[in-house]
Write a protein that holds these residues in place. Structure first.
Motif, mmCIF file in Angstrom:
data_model
loop_
_atom_site.group_PDB
_atom_site.id
_atom_site.type_symbol
_atom_site.label_atom_id
_atom_site.label_comp_id
_atom_site.label_asym_id
_atom_site.label_seq_id
_atom_site.Cartn_x
_atom_site.Cartn_y
_atom_site.Cartn_z
ATOM 1 N N CYS A 83 0.904 -1.169 0.009
ATOM 2 C CA CYS A 83 -0.098 0.075 0.384
ATOM 3 C C CYS A 83 1.234 1.234 0.381
ATOM 4 O O CYS A 83 2.049 1.505 0.894
ATOM 5 C CB CYS A 83 -0.469 -0.591 1.357
ATOM 6 S SG CYS A 83 -2.159 1.661 1.172
ATOM 7 N N TRP A 84 0.691 2.113 -1.166
ATOM 8 C CA TRP A 84 1.430 3.631 -0.569
ATOM 9 C C TRP A 84 0.439 4.602 -1.406
ATOM 10 O O TRP A 84 -0.648 4.738 -1.249
ATOM 11 C CB TRP A 84 1.814 3.684 -2.080
ATOM 12 C CG TRP A 84 3.248 2.726 -2.551
ATOM 13 C CD1 TRP A 84 2.909 1.368 -2.953
ATOM 14 C CD2 TRP A 84 4.769 2.329 -1.909
ATOM 15 N NE1 TRP A 84 4.303 0.331 -2.451
ATOM 16 C CE2 TRP A 84 5.566 1.151 -1.997
ATOM 17 C CE3 TRP A 84 5.158 3.450 -1.517
ATOM 18 C CZ2 TRP A 84 6.550 1.117 -2.404
ATOM 19 C CZ3 TRP A 84 7.003 2.972 -0.707
ATOM 20 C CH2 TRP A 84 7.816 2.189 -1.673
ATOM 21 N N ASN A 85 1.595 5.584 -0.329
ATOM 22 C CA ASN A 85 0.465 6.430 -0.071
ATOM 23 C C ASN A 85 0.671 7.811 -1.235
ATOM 24 O O ASN A 85 2.625 7.683 -1.965
ATOM 25 C CB ASN A 85 0.651 6.920 1.621
ATOM 26 C CG ASN A 85 -0.264 6.876 2.582
ATOM 27 O OD1 ASN A 85 -1.282 6.693 2.444
ATOM 28 N ND2 ASN A 85 0.833 5.753 3.184
ATOM 29 N N ARG A 86 -0.079 9.025 -1.694
ATOM 30 C CA ARG A 86 0.921 9.903 -2.330
ATOM 31 C C ARG A 86 0.102 11.275 -1.962
ATOM 32 O O ARG A 86 -0.831 11.120 -1.710
ATOM 33 C CB ARG A 86 0.435 10.005 -4.233
ATOM 34 C CG ARG A 86 0.542 8.811 -4.256
ATOM 35 C CD ARG A 86 0.534 8.609 -6.450
ATOM 36 N NE ARG A 86 1.082 7.893 -7.285
ATOM 37 C CZ ARG A 86 1.416 7.750 -8.178
ATOM 38 N NH1 ARG A 86 0.495 9.585 -8.977
ATOM 39 N NH2 ARG A 86 1.824 7.767 -8.399
ATOM 40 N N ALA A 87 1.452 12.616 -1.635
ATOM 41 C CA ALA A 87 1.062 13.575 -1.807
ATOM 42 C C ALA A 87 1.016 14.807 -2.162
ATOM 43 O O ALA A 87 2.224 14.159 -2.985
ATOM 44 C CB ALA A 87 0.315 13.298 -0.446
ATOM 45 N N GLU A 88 1.032 15.691 -1.777
ATOM 46 C CA GLU A 88 1.909 16.957 -2.683
ATOM 47 C C GLU A 88 2.485 17.367 -1.494
ATOM 48 O O GLU A 88 2.292 17.703 -0.528
ATOM 49 C CB GLU A 88 0.997 18.059 -3.437
ATOM 50 C CG GLU A 88 0.274 17.095 -4.449
ATOM 51 C CD GLU A 88 -1.082 16.827 -4.555
ATOM 52 O OE1 GLU A 88 -1.195 16.664 -3.176
ATOM 53 O OE2 GLU A 88 -1.187 16.014 -5.042
ATOM 54 N N PHE A 89 3.877 17.971 -1.525
ATOM 55 C CA PHE A 89 4.342 18.472 -0.890
ATOM 56 C C PHE A 89 5.480 19.656 -1.695
ATOM 57 O O PHE A 89 5.505 19.893 -2.632
ATOM 58 C CB PHE A 89 5.915 17.977 -0.309
ATOM 59 C CG PHE A 89 5.021 16.285 0.628
ATOM 60 C CD1 PHE A 89 5.379 16.388 1.383
ATOM 61 C CD2 PHE A 89 4.649 15.232 -0.630
ATOM 62 C CE1 PHE A 89 4.999 15.220 2.235
ATOM 63 C CE2 PHE A 89 4.570 14.275 0.408
ATOM 64 C CZ PHE A 89 4.298 14.231 1.597
ATOM 65 N N VAL A 90 5.540 21.147 -1.178
ATOM 66 C CA VAL A 90 6.524 22.233 -1.643
ATOM 67 C C VAL A 90 8.094 21.691 -1.567
ATOM 68 O O VAL A 90 8.440 20.852 -0.081
ATOM 69 C CB VAL A 90 6.206 23.532 -0.265
ATOM 70 C CG1 VAL A 90 6.993 24.368 -0.920
ATOM 71 C CG2 VAL A 90 4.699 22.967 -0.120
ATOM 72 N N ILE A 91 8.687 22.128 -2.556
ATOM 73 C CA ILE A 91 9.510 21.559 -2.325
ATOM 74 C C ILE A 91 10.810 23.400 -1.971
ATOM 75 O O ILE A 91 9.675 24.062 -2.515
ATOM 76 C CB ILE A 91 9.932 21.713 -4.000
ATOM 77 C CG1 ILE A 91 9.550 20.616 -4.398
ATOM 78 C CG2 ILE A 91 11.828 21.624 -4.199
ATOM 79 C CD1 ILE A 91 9.901 20.588 -6.027
ATOM 80 N N VAL A 92 11.052 22.957 -0.352
ATOM 81 C CA VAL A 92 11.930 23.719 -0.220
ATOM 82 C C VAL A 92 13.113 24.328 -0.104
ATOM 83 O O VAL A 92 14.137 25.067 0.380
ATOM 84 C CB VAL A 92 11.310 23.980 1.683
ATOM 85 C CG1 VAL A 92 10.334 23.553 1.482
ATOM 86 C CG2 VAL A 92 12.105 22.735 2.325
ATOM 87 N N GLY A 93 13.968 23.273 -0.914
ATOM 88 C CA GLY A 93 15.941 23.597 -0.818
ATOM 89 C C GLY A 93 15.367 21.351 -1.745
ATOM 90 O O GLY A 93 15.238 21.214 -1.707
ATOM 91 N N LEU A 94 17.163 21.945 -1.415
ATOM 92 C CA LEU A 94 17.438 20.326 -2.584
ATOM 93 C C LEU A 94 19.193 20.622 -2.045
ATOM 94 O O LEU A 94 20.084 21.611 -1.563
ATOM 95 C CB LEU A 94 17.561 20.418 -3.927
ATOM 96 C CG LEU A 94 18.005 21.640 -4.388
ATOM 97 C CD1 LEU A 94 19.496 21.720 -5.338
ATOM 98 C CD2 LEU A 94 17.629 22.176 -5.609
ATOM 99 N N THR A 95 19.325 19.146 -2.557
ATOM 100 C CA THR A 95 20.955 19.089 -1.578
ATOM 101 C C THR A 95 21.808 18.827 -2.909
ATOM 102 O O THR A 95 21.281 18.097 -4.689
ATOM 103 C CB THR A 95 20.829 17.536 -0.913
ATOM 104 O OG1 THR A 95 20.391 16.950 -1.467
ATOM 105 C CG2 THR A 95 20.586 17.772 0.774
ATOM 106 N N ARG A 96 22.788 19.185 -3.405
ATOM 107 C CA ARG A 96 23.600 18.435 -4.345
ATOM 108 C C ARG A 96 24.646 17.270 -4.619
ATOM 109 O O ARG A 96 25.014 17.247 -3.731
ATOM 110 C CB ARG A 96 24.484 19.806 -5.233
ATOM 111 C CG ARG A 96 23.433 21.352 -5.200
ATOM 112 C CD ARG A 96 23.830 21.840 -6.615
ATOM 113 N NE ARG A 96 22.668 23.278 -7.154
ATOM 114 C CZ ARG A 96 22.564 23.176 -7.595
ATOM 115 N NH1 ARG A 96 22.315 21.227 -8.823
ATOM 116 N NH2 ARG A 96 21.675 23.966 -7.878
ATOM 117 N N SER A 97 24.452 17.143 -5.482
ATOM 118 C CA SER A 97 25.901 16.205 -5.688
ATOM 119 C C SER A 97 26.548 16.293 -7.498
ATOM 120 O O SER A 97 26.273 17.453 -7.406
ATOM 121 C CB SER A 97 25.270 14.691 -5.971
ATOM 122 O OG SER A 97 24.643 14.588 -7.249
#
Length: 190
Positions: free
Chosen positions: A68-82
């Motif tokens: 069972c998987w849930n789905r939801a929307e989220f606000v992108i507040v940042g990212l990490t770089r590689s």
């Protein structure tokens, strides 16, 4: 009442009335209609056995798991770089008081094409410091972003600390305003 509703009602009854140490058996003809069942039955998933296989006391590859998987929307507040570009997205949601709170990070599901789309969409959003009310300490490779872009994420559940468990990036949602993103009632934080 549709056939699907009848199947759901029957299985819910079997699930509720079965002793806690027993399993509920379903014939394969009903499994065609059962992809929704983990959610309907409020469980983590369903385990089944391939048609025609024998029951043995060992692991033999004939068992299947429907999670069972849930789905939801989220606000992108940042990212990490590689070195290769975007490593993960940092996620947030608005709490009941309207504050933006950290909900974890997602890196699974970000393939090469998704990373290019994300880079193009997020290039104009960097900011000094986090927009979160209580930002996590994540190290030097964090780029904080204006909380304007929304993404959809599939996940197993929320941890007791309120972070998404086993998240997978599905895609960007340009049709949703970031200011309106809060947890839905069926996926509320514990």
């Amino acid at each position: 009442m549709s056939r699907l509703s009848c199947v759901a009602r029957l299985l819910r009854h079997c699930w509720i009335t079965a002793p806690s140490n027993k399993s509920v058996s379903v014939h394969r003809s009903m499994l065609i209609h059962c992809s929704f069942l983990p959610t309907v039955l409020a469980c983590k998933g369903i385990v089944g056995k391939r048609d025609g296989s024998l029951y043995t006391g060992e692991r033999d590859g004939t068992w299947i798991k429907l999670k069972c998987w849930n789905r939801a929307e989220f606000v992108i507040v940042g990212l990490t770089r590689s070195a290769a570009g975007i490593s993960s997205l940092l996620l947030g949601v608005h709490d009941d008081d309207g504050r933006l709170v950290y909900a974890g990070r997602v890196s699974s599901g970000i393939d090469r094409i998704s990373a290019l789309i994300l880079s193009a969409s997020l290039v104009h959003l960097p900011r000094e410091g986090s927009a979160l009310c209580n930002p996590p300490q994540l190290g030097r490779n964090v780029v904080w972003l204006e909380p304007l872009q929304v993404c959809e994420v599939q996940f197993a559940e929320f941890t007791p600390a309120g972070k998404v468990r086993h998240p997978v990036f599905i895609g960007l949602r340009d049709d949703k305003p970031a200011a309106g993103i809060s947890l839905e009632t069926d996926t509320d934080l514990p």
